[in-house]
Design a protein around this motif. Structure first.
Motif, PDB file in Angstrom:
ATOM      1  N   VAL A   1       1.032  -1.429   0.108  1.00 32.97           N
ATOM      2  CA  VAL A   1      -0.261  -0.224  -0.176  1.00 32.97           C
ATOM      3  C   VAL A   1       1.206   1.204   0.272  1.00 32.97           C
ATOM      4  O   VAL A   1       0.697   2.410  -0.860  1.00 32.97           O
ATOM      5  N   GLY A   2       1.927   0.750   0.355  1.00 34.66           N
ATOM      6  CA  GLY A   2       2.891   2.058   0.604  1.00 34.66           C
ATOM      7  C   GLY A   2       4.102   2.696  -1.039  1.00 34.66           C
ATOM      8  O   GLY A   2       4.113   3.899  -0.833  1.00 34.66           O
ATOM      9  N   ALA A   3       2.793   1.565  -1.878  1.00 28.42           N
ATOM     10  CA  ALA A   3       3.611   2.141  -3.250  1.00 28.42           C
ATOM     11  C   ALA A   3       3.409   3.201  -3.680  1.00 28.42           C
ATOM     12  O   ALA A   3       2.213   4.277  -3.229  1.00 28.42           O
ATOM     13  N   ARG A   4       4.058   3.447  -5.022  1.00 26.20           N
ATOM     14  CA  ARG A   4       3.719   5.341  -5.551  1.00 26.20           C
ATOM     15  C   ARG A   4       2.349   5.614  -5.939  1.00 26.20           C
ATOM     16  O   ARG A   4       1.810   6.112  -5.800  1.00 26.20           O
ATOM     17  N   ASP A   5       2.151   4.099  -6.598  1.00 24.83           N
ATOM     18  CA  ASP A   5       0.093   3.872  -7.561  1.00 24.83           C
ATOM     19  C   ASP A   5      -0.667   4.192  -6.188  1.00 24.83           C
ATOM     20  O   ASP A   5      -1.699   4.699  -6.074  1.00 24.83           O
ATOM     21  N   SER A   6      -0.188   3.670  -4.714  1.00 20.44           N
ATOM     22  CA  SER A   6      -1.442   3.817  -3.608  1.00 20.44           C
ATOM     23  C   SER A   6      -1.318   4.786  -3.132  1.00 20.44           C
ATOM     24  O   SER A   6      -2.931   5.405  -3.011  1.00 20.44           O
TER      25      SER A   6
ATOM     26  N   GLY B   1      -9.840 -13.579  -8.600  1.00 18.81           N
ATOM     27  CA  GLY B   1      -9.071 -12.429  -8.355  1.00 18.81           C
ATOM     28  C   GLY B   1      -8.948 -11.502  -7.372  1.00 18.81           C
ATOM     29  O   GLY B   1     -10.519 -11.417  -7.028  1.00 18.81           O
ATOM     30  N   GLU B   2      -8.439 -10.498  -6.919  1.00 20.88           N
ATOM     31  CA  GLU B   2      -9.412  -9.535  -6.513  1.00 20.88           C
ATOM     32  C   GLU B   2      -9.649  -8.314  -6.966  1.00 20.88           C
ATOM     33  O   GLU B   2      -8.727  -7.189  -7.542  1.00 20.88           O
ATOM     34  N   LEU B   3     -10.903  -7.676  -6.635  1.00 21.35           N
ATOM     35  CA  LEU B   3     -10.983  -6.565  -7.250  1.00 21.35           C
ATOM     36  C   LEU B   3     -11.251  -5.404  -6.669  1.00 21.35           C
ATOM     37  O   LEU B   3     -11.400  -4.609  -7.018  1.00 21.35           O
ATOM     38  N   THR B   4     -11.457  -5.788  -5.298  1.00 23.47           N
ATOM     39  CA  THR B   4     -11.072  -4.355  -4.377  1.00 23.47           C
ATOM     40  C   THR B   4      -9.792  -4.694  -3.409  1.00 23.47           C
ATOM     41  O   THR B   4      -9.766  -5.562  -2.839  1.00 23.47           O
ATOM     42  N   THR B   5      -9.407  -4.066  -3.968  1.00 19.33           N
ATOM     43  CA  THR B   5      -7.954  -3.471  -3.113  1.00 19.33           C
ATOM     44  C   THR B   5      -7.876  -2.756  -1.590  1.00 19.33           C
ATOM     45  O   THR B   5      -8.872  -2.381  -1.591  1.00 19.33           O
ATOM     46  N   PRO B   6      -6.908  -2.736  -0.699  1.00 19.84           N
ATOM     47  CA  PRO B   6      -6.789  -2.659   0.817  1.00 19.84           C
ATOM     48  C   PRO B   6      -7.077  -0.979   0.116  1.00 19.84           C
ATOM     49  O   PRO B   6      -8.010  -0.075   1.183  1.00 19.84           O
ATOM     50  N   THR B   7      -6.339  -0.441  -0.728  1.00 19.20           N
ATOM     51  CA  THR B   7      -6.414   0.827  -0.861  1.00 19.20           C
ATOM     52  C   THR B   7      -7.988   1.227  -1.217  1.00 19.20           C
ATOM     53  O   THR B   7      -8.612   2.837  -0.814  1.00 19.20           O
ATOM     54  N   GLY B   8      -9.036   0.499  -2.236  1.00 21.56           N
ATOM     55  CA  GLY B   8     -10.302   0.763  -2.979  1.00 21.56           C
ATOM     56  C   GLY B   8     -10.814   1.484  -0.680  1.00 21.56           C
ATOM     57  O   GLY B   8     -11.725   2.019  -1.270  1.00 21.56           O
TER      58      GLY B   8
END
Length: 197
Positions: free
Chosen positions: A29-34, A96-103
């Motif tokens: 989640v710390g990645a730049r895109d998040s 697959g994962e459609l809702t991420t922790p970020t979302g």
């Protein structure tokens, strides 16, 4: 708004790892895109002067997802915590994962409400497409609009009735005053002839 979203995410990750929000490490989640997703969402909502966010039932996906701590069932632990209280659904054919922790954190941090706002009238629709291929379009759709003002309000009114025997007019006047002071909308006194005439 961005800080509220990060706070929700930190609290969920802390619960999953048995830590405190101040000491949790975000990993993926710390990645730049998040970070861009969270800050970009906050800036966009602020620029558009959005006052409410509503969300329809959330498709979480099925199967398993790979993350820093290994393989987890969908939705992974932090996402599952963040989505508590929201209607969710899955379709077995979509793997697959459609809702991420970020979302999920964005929804929780924005205090998104479930369902459609009453009297909603939209004038713009936006789409965002994901890179993963599924058996359905991998898009997020957002509607921008206003809520029409309600023209009427619904109230529940309870009518209480009783028969009083052998009561003076002075006492009935006092009872009427007390009932109105207690919030009665109206008080009606009707004389009646009872069994003894």
């Amino acid at each position: 708004l961005a800080l509220a979203i990060f706070r929700e995410l930190a609290e969920a990750e802390a619960r999953v790892h048995g830590a405190t929000p101040d000491t949790v490490h975000f990993h993926e989640v710390g990645a730049r895109d998040s970070i861009a997703d969270i800050v970009g969402t906050a800036v966009c909502l602020d620029d558009l002067d959005i006052t409410e966010v509503w969300v329809t039932p959330i498709h979480v996906g099925t199967g398993f997802t790979h993350c820093q701590h290994g393989v987890f069932p969908v939705p992974p632990p932090a996402t599952a915590l963040l989505l508590r209280g929201y209607p969710t659904f899955t379709e077995p054919g979509i793997r697959g994962e459609l809702t991420t922790p970020t979302g999920a954190a964005i929804l929780r941090g924005l205090a998104a409400k479930s369902g459609y706002p009453p009297g909603f009238v939209y004038d713009r629709v936006g789409y965002g497409a994901g890179r993963k291929e599924f058996g359905i379009p991998n898009v997020l759709r957002a509607f921008l609009g206003t809520r029409a003002a309600s023209r009427r309000t619904l109230e529940a009114v309870v009518q209480l009735e009783t028969n009083l025997d052998n009561v003076t007019g002075e006492l009935l006047g006092h009872v009427t005053e007390r009932l109105m002071a207690a919030g009665a909308l109206d008080v009606a006194l009707i004389p009646a002839t009872m069994k003894k005439g």
